[in-house]
Design a protein around this motif. Structure first.
Motif, PDB file in Angstrom:
ATOM      1  N   ALA A 160       0.812  -1.228   0.000  1.00  0.00           N
ATOM      2  CA  ALA A 160       0.000   0.000   0.000  1.00  0.00           C
ATOM      3  C   ALA A 160       0.836   1.265   0.000  1.00  0.00           C
ATOM      4  O   ALA A 160       0.542   2.215  -0.734  1.00  0.00           O
ATOM      5  CB  ALA A 160      -0.949  -0.010   1.205  1.00  0.00           C
ATOM      6  N   ALA A 161       1.894   1.298   0.810  1.00  0.00           N
ATOM      7  CA  ALA A 161       2.642   2.544   1.002  1.00  0.00           C
ATOM      8  C   ALA A 161       3.255   3.072  -0.293  1.00  0.00           C
ATOM      9  O   ALA A 161       3.298   4.280  -0.521  1.00  0.00           O
ATOM     10  CB  ALA A 161       3.728   2.338   2.058  1.00  0.00           C
ATOM     11  N   ASP A 162       3.734   2.163  -1.158  1.00  0.00           N
ATOM     12  CA  ASP A 162       4.386   2.649  -2.384  1.00  0.00           C
ATOM     13  C   ASP A 162       3.620   2.272  -3.651  1.00  0.00           C
ATOM     14  O   ASP A 162       4.151   2.331  -4.753  1.00  0.00           O
ATOM     15  CB  ASP A 162       5.827   2.133  -2.462  1.00  0.00           C
ATOM     16  CG  ASP A 162       5.916   0.628  -2.686  1.00  0.00           C
ATOM     17  OD1 ASP A 162       4.911  -0.071  -2.456  1.00  0.00           O
ATOM     18  OD2 ASP A 162       6.989   0.164  -3.103  1.00  0.00           O
ATOM     19  N   TRP A 163       2.342   1.913  -3.495  1.00  0.00           N
ATOM     20  CA  TRP A 163       1.556   1.455  -4.648  1.00  0.00           C
ATOM     21  C   TRP A 163       1.541   2.499  -5.760  1.00  0.00           C
ATOM     22  O   TRP A 163       1.796   2.207  -6.923  1.00  0.00           O
ATOM     23  CB  TRP A 163       0.132   1.126  -4.200  1.00  0.00           C
ATOM     24  CG  TRP A 163      -0.701   0.492  -5.270  1.00  0.00           C
ATOM     25  CD1 TRP A 163      -1.621   1.096  -6.077  1.00  0.00           C
ATOM     26  CD2 TRP A 163      -0.684  -0.892  -5.668  1.00  0.00           C
ATOM     27  NE1 TRP A 163      -2.177   0.180  -6.940  1.00  0.00           N
ATOM     28  CE2 TRP A 163      -1.620  -1.043  -6.710  1.00  0.00           C
ATOM     29  CE3 TRP A 163       0.030  -2.011  -5.231  1.00  0.00           C
ATOM     30  CZ2 TRP A 163      -1.864  -2.260  -7.334  1.00  0.00           C
ATOM     31  CZ3 TRP A 163      -0.217  -3.226  -5.850  1.00  0.00           C
ATOM     32  CH2 TRP A 163      -1.145  -3.347  -6.886  1.00  0.00           C
ATOM     33  N   ASP A 164       1.209   3.736  -5.410  1.00  0.00           N
ATOM     34  CA  ASP A 164       1.080   4.777  -6.431  1.00  0.00           C
ATOM     35  C   ASP A 164       2.414   5.103  -7.093  1.00  0.00           C
ATOM     36  O   ASP A 164       2.455   5.398  -8.286  1.00  0.00           O
ATOM     37  CB  ASP A 164       0.478   6.043  -5.832  1.00  0.00           C
ATOM     38  CG  ASP A 164      -1.014   5.878  -5.531  1.00  0.00           C
ATOM     39  OD1 ASP A 164      -1.615   4.885  -5.982  1.00  0.00           O
ATOM     40  OD2 ASP A 164      -1.571   6.748  -4.854  1.00  0.00           O
ATOM     41  N   THR A 196      -5.972   2.498  -3.558  1.00  0.00           N
ATOM     42  CA  THR A 196      -5.563   3.835  -3.127  1.00  0.00           C
ATOM     43  C   THR A 196      -6.436   4.922  -3.743  1.00  0.00           C
ATOM     44  O   THR A 196      -6.133   6.104  -3.607  1.00  0.00           O
ATOM     45  CB  THR A 196      -4.087   4.095  -3.493  1.00  0.00           C
ATOM     46  OG1 THR A 196      -3.930   4.017  -4.917  1.00  0.00           O
ATOM     47  CG2 THR A 196      -3.170   3.077  -2.822  1.00  0.00           C
ATOM     48  N   GLN A 210      -6.179   3.882   3.779  1.00  0.00           N
ATOM     49  CA  GLN A 210      -5.362   4.901   4.451  1.00  0.00           C
ATOM     50  C   GLN A 210      -4.475   5.626   3.438  1.00  0.00           C
ATOM     51  O   GLN A 210      -4.299   6.853   3.517  1.00  0.00           O
ATOM     52  CB  GLN A 210      -4.518   4.259   5.558  1.00  0.00           C
ATOM     53  CG  GLN A 210      -5.348   3.810   6.743  1.00  0.00           C
ATOM     54  CD  GLN A 210      -4.669   2.735   7.586  1.00  0.00           C
ATOM     55  OE1 GLN A 210      -3.493   2.423   7.401  1.00  0.00           O
ATOM     56  NE2 GLN A 210      -5.420   2.146   8.512  1.00  0.00           N
ATOM     57  N   ALA A 211      -3.946   4.878   2.465  1.00  0.00           N
ATOM     58  CA  ALA A 211      -3.147   5.506   1.409  1.00  0.00           C
ATOM     59  C   ALA A 211      -4.001   6.429   0.553  1.00  0.00           C
ATOM     60  O   ALA A 211      -3.548   7.494   0.119  1.00  0.00           O
ATOM     61  CB  ALA A 211      -2.476   4.439   0.545  1.00  0.00           C
ATOM     62  N   ARG A 229      -4.345   9.589   2.537  1.00  0.00           N
ATOM     63  CA  ARG A 229      -3.093  10.366   2.489  1.00  0.00           C
ATOM     64  C   ARG A 229      -2.942  11.096   1.160  1.00  0.00           C
ATOM     65  O   ARG A 229      -2.390  12.192   1.101  1.00  0.00           O
ATOM     66  CB  ARG A 229      -1.877   9.454   2.728  1.00  0.00           C
ATOM     67  CG  ARG A 229      -1.667   9.086   4.194  1.00  0.00           C
ATOM     68  CD  ARG A 229      -0.290   8.500   4.435  1.00  0.00           C
ATOM     69  NE  ARG A 229      -0.023   7.340   3.613  1.00  0.00           N
ATOM     70  CZ  ARG A 229      -0.365   6.083   3.910  1.00  0.00           C
ATOM     71  NH1 ARG A 229      -1.013   5.839   5.036  1.00  0.00           N
ATOM     72  NH2 ARG A 229      -0.069   5.084   3.107  1.00  0.00           N
TER      73      ARG A 229
END
Length: 199
Positions: A16-20, A52, A80-81, A84
């Protein structure tokens, strides 16, 4: 079922944190797929398995300020991503399983599903649940920003005859689930299956 949900959540939580940032150039493909859905101002649309929330801004643009945009996902870290990234301003986020939506029958005009189909535990019943919440004549877009062959190559595989996204496999599954396949595109730059909710 629970094992499948845990597997999906684990897979996406880890990414999730670096998906985009892994897929930074997909925005035009998302916008084009949303356009193909044929939404009108004031429509109600669900992004099923929204991740996301990359489809939420173009969905909001399509339905306008009077429309309803919902994003549903099973994985808290992906939602959550989305928050953000500020995409919760484009639609209401729901932490829920798309196989059991907290929505009334025929309450939506359309469903958008990016990369969704390969993560459904029971594609037939799950697509039927999406059909339940869409009005007769409403639409479904099953989308991926690259085609089946390109995606398989990215994962070091080749596409096989049993791939659910192949048109001969997808069409009857959709038909049994309350959908009529209306258009099908599978090219390197895009996978897009458009279906209409049967009366």
């Amino acid at each position: 079922m629970a094992d499948h949900h845990t597997h999906v959540q684990d897979f996406f939580t880890a990414r999730a944190a670096d998906w985009d940032t892994r897929f930074p150039d997909d925005a035009p493909a998302y916008a084009a797929a949303v356009e193909a859905l044929g939404l009108r101002p004031g429509d109600a649309v669900l992004d099923a398995g929204c991740g996301t929330g990359r489809a939420l801004p173009p969905l909001r643009n399509a339905v306008g300020p009077q429309g309803t945009v919902l994003g549903a996902d099973l994985t808290p870290a992906m939602l959550q991503a989305a928050v953000r990234a500020g995409r919760d301003r484009s639609g209401r986020l729901l932490l829920t399983d798309v196989a059991r939506l907290p929505l009334r029958n025929a309450s939506l005009d359309a469903v958008f599903g990016a990369g969704l189909i390969s993560h459904l535990s029971q594609p037939g019943p799950d697509l039927a649940e999406l059909a339940r919440v869409v009005r007769p004549g409403g639409r479904l877009a099953l989308f991926h920003p690259i085609g089946r062959a390109a995606l398989a190559a990215r994962h070091g595989r080749r596409i096989t005859d049993d791939d659910l996204r192949a048109e001969p496999n997808l069409r009857p599954v959709l038909a049994r689930s309350g959908w009529r396949l209306d258009a099908y595109t599978d090219e390197d730059a895009r996978f897009l299956a458009l279906a209409v909710r049967a009366d």
